[in-house]
Design an enzyme around this catalytic site. Sequence first.
Site, PDB file in Angstrom:
ATOM      1  N   ASP A   9       8.351 -15.357  18.910  1.00  0.00           N
ATOM      2  CA  ASP A   9       8.290 -14.077  19.623  1.00  0.00           C
ATOM      3  C   ASP A   9       7.994 -13.010  18.575  1.00  0.00           C
ATOM      4  OD1 ASP A   9       8.688 -12.117  21.718  1.00  0.00           O
ATOM      5  OD2 ASP A   9      10.664 -11.700  20.881  1.00  0.00           O
ATOM      6  N   SER A  10       7.715 -11.802  19.056  1.00  0.00           N
ATOM      7  CA  SER A  10       7.514 -10.695  18.124  1.00  0.00           C
ATOM      8  C   SER A  10       8.814 -10.343  17.395  1.00  0.00           C
ATOM      9  CB  SER A  10       7.004  -9.473  18.878  1.00  0.00           C
ATOM     10  OG  SER A  10       7.934  -9.104  19.875  1.00  0.00           O
ATOM     11  N   GLY A  42       3.779  -5.401  22.140  1.00  0.00           N
ATOM     12  CA  GLY A  42       3.419  -4.949  23.487  1.00  0.00           C
ATOM     13  C   GLY A  42       2.572  -3.694  23.562  1.00  0.00           C
ATOM     14  N   CYS A  72       7.176 -15.173  24.318  1.00  0.00           N
ATOM     15  CA  CYS A  72       6.799 -13.767  24.343  1.00  0.00           C
ATOM     16  C   CYS A  72       5.748 -13.613  25.424  1.00  0.00           C
ATOM     17  CB  CYS A  72       6.233 -13.375  22.977  1.00  0.00           C
ATOM     18  SG  CYS A  72       5.520 -11.726  22.914  1.00  0.00           S
ATOM     19  N   GLU A 152      16.216  -3.884  20.994  1.00  0.00           N
ATOM     20  CA  GLU A 152      16.308  -4.136  19.546  1.00  0.00           C
ATOM     21  C   GLU A 152      17.411  -3.277  18.915  1.00  0.00           C
ATOM     22  OE1 GLU A 152      14.429  -6.070  17.206  1.00  0.00           O
ATOM     23  OE2 GLU A 152      13.390  -7.160  18.782  1.00  0.00           O
ATOM     24  N   CYS A 190       9.217  -9.577  30.163  1.00  0.00           N
ATOM     25  CA  CYS A 190       9.220  -9.449  28.692  1.00  0.00           C
ATOM     26  C   CYS A 190      10.520 -10.094  28.250  1.00  0.00           C
ATOM     27  CB  CYS A 190       9.179  -7.979  28.287  1.00  0.00           C
ATOM     28  SG  CYS A 190       9.463  -7.711  26.510  1.00  0.00           S
ATOM     29  N   THR A 191      10.450 -10.901  27.207  1.00  0.00           N
ATOM     30  CA  THR A 191      11.647 -11.665  26.833  1.00  0.00           C
ATOM     31  C   THR A 191      12.744 -10.782  26.227  1.00  0.00           C
ATOM     32  OG1 THR A 191      10.554 -12.269  24.750  1.00  0.00           O
ATOM     33  CG2 THR A 191      10.427 -13.840  26.563  1.00  0.00           C
ATOM     34  N   HIS A 192      12.432  -9.527  25.932  1.00  0.00           N
ATOM     35  CA  HIS A 192      13.484  -8.605  25.497  1.00  0.00           C
ATOM     36  C   HIS A 192      14.304  -8.068  26.671  1.00  0.00           C
ATOM     37  CE1 HIS A 192      11.399  -8.437  21.646  1.00  0.00           C
ATOM     38  NE2 HIS A 192      12.410  -7.747  21.159  1.00  0.00           N
TER      39      HIS A 192
HETATM   40  N1  DGL Z   1       9.249  -9.877  23.743  1.00  0.00           N
HETATM   41  C1  DGL Z   1       7.860  -9.669  23.892  1.00  0.00           C
HETATM   42  C2  DGL Z   1       7.363  -9.940  25.295  1.00  0.00           C
HETATM   43  O1  DGL Z   1       7.902 -10.771  25.936  1.00  0.00           O
HETATM   44  C3  DGL Z   1       7.249  -8.417  23.400  1.00  0.00           C
HETATM   45  C4  DGL Z   1       8.046  -7.306  22.899  1.00  0.00           C
HETATM   46  C5  DGL Z   1       7.150  -6.510  22.010  1.00  0.00           C
HETATM   47  O2  DGL Z   1       6.983  -6.906  20.871  1.00  0.00           O
HETATM   48  O3  DGL Z   1       6.556  -5.514  22.479  1.00  0.00           O
HETATM   49  O4  DGL Z   1       6.422  -9.387  25.780  1.00  0.00           O
END
Ligand code: DGL
Length: 269
Positions: A9-10, A42, A72, A152, A190-192
């Site tokens: 992931d990022s 993103g 991600c 984050e 988004c995984t965040h």
């Molecule tokens: N967690 C990532 C996603 O699922 C991206 C978050 C990011 O780096 O912008 O899209």
Amino acid sequence: LNAPIGVFDSGVGGLTVLRALRGVLPGADFVYLGDTARLPYGTKSVLTVTRYAEQCAALLVARGICGLVVACNTASAAALTALRTAYPALPVIGVIEPGARAAVACSRSQCIAVLATESTVRQDAYRLAITRLSPAAQVRSRACALFVALAEEGWTEDAIAQAVARRYLDPLFGDAAPGAAVPDTLVLGCTHFPLLAEAVRAVLPDGVQIVDSAQTTALDAAQQLRTRAAAGQGRVQWLATDGAERFARVGGRFFGSALLAAEVEIVNL
Ligand code: DGL
């Protein structure tokens, strides 16, 4: 021989997926890469995200992985096809199709709202994946760049998170024209974003279901990788491109148990 499953992931968002993967494949070994030096993905162009994803994949492939989970949404939307082409013998699993499947299965009205990054929304990734499964479905997407920063930063459960959630969600649920379909399902694309689920829930109309792709992705991965990953010992190797201490501190919340900075290897891409 116990080749690990590669996951990237990022940043730490993909740990929500890794957690689900460990739930369904408790014996498998994993190597997790967070590209923390270059987060966020993103807000960046498809070309840049594709290049980053190719570099993450190459590093993990060099570590001898038996399968790759792109944890991600942004990277899945941009680069899944390129990665599958680059590694035809390696199972490569993304998070968008499983997320779309979870949403279609959950929604009665087939009117589905999606929160994602700017890049995922710009690529129309969820609308394409959802309408491929359910051609008459209506999809309303909204880019929520600040959610990545809030997650984050760990500001996920307070008034600030709720205020930001309200600002993003009102146009999706608040201003529907009379008689227009209102979404009954919300995808955290988004995984965040699973970390923001409580804040989102607090401002969401009653009866709207929240889905994310972690569990459905994990089940896909289990199906494709169970045999290849069977001989592991449930270990995780941690890699990040910057900030071992921060990765461990913030990542622990996403992963659901404490991570040690001393166990995070810093790699260069
Ligand atoms: N967690 C990532 C996603 O699922 C991206 C978050 C990011 O780096 O912008 O899209």
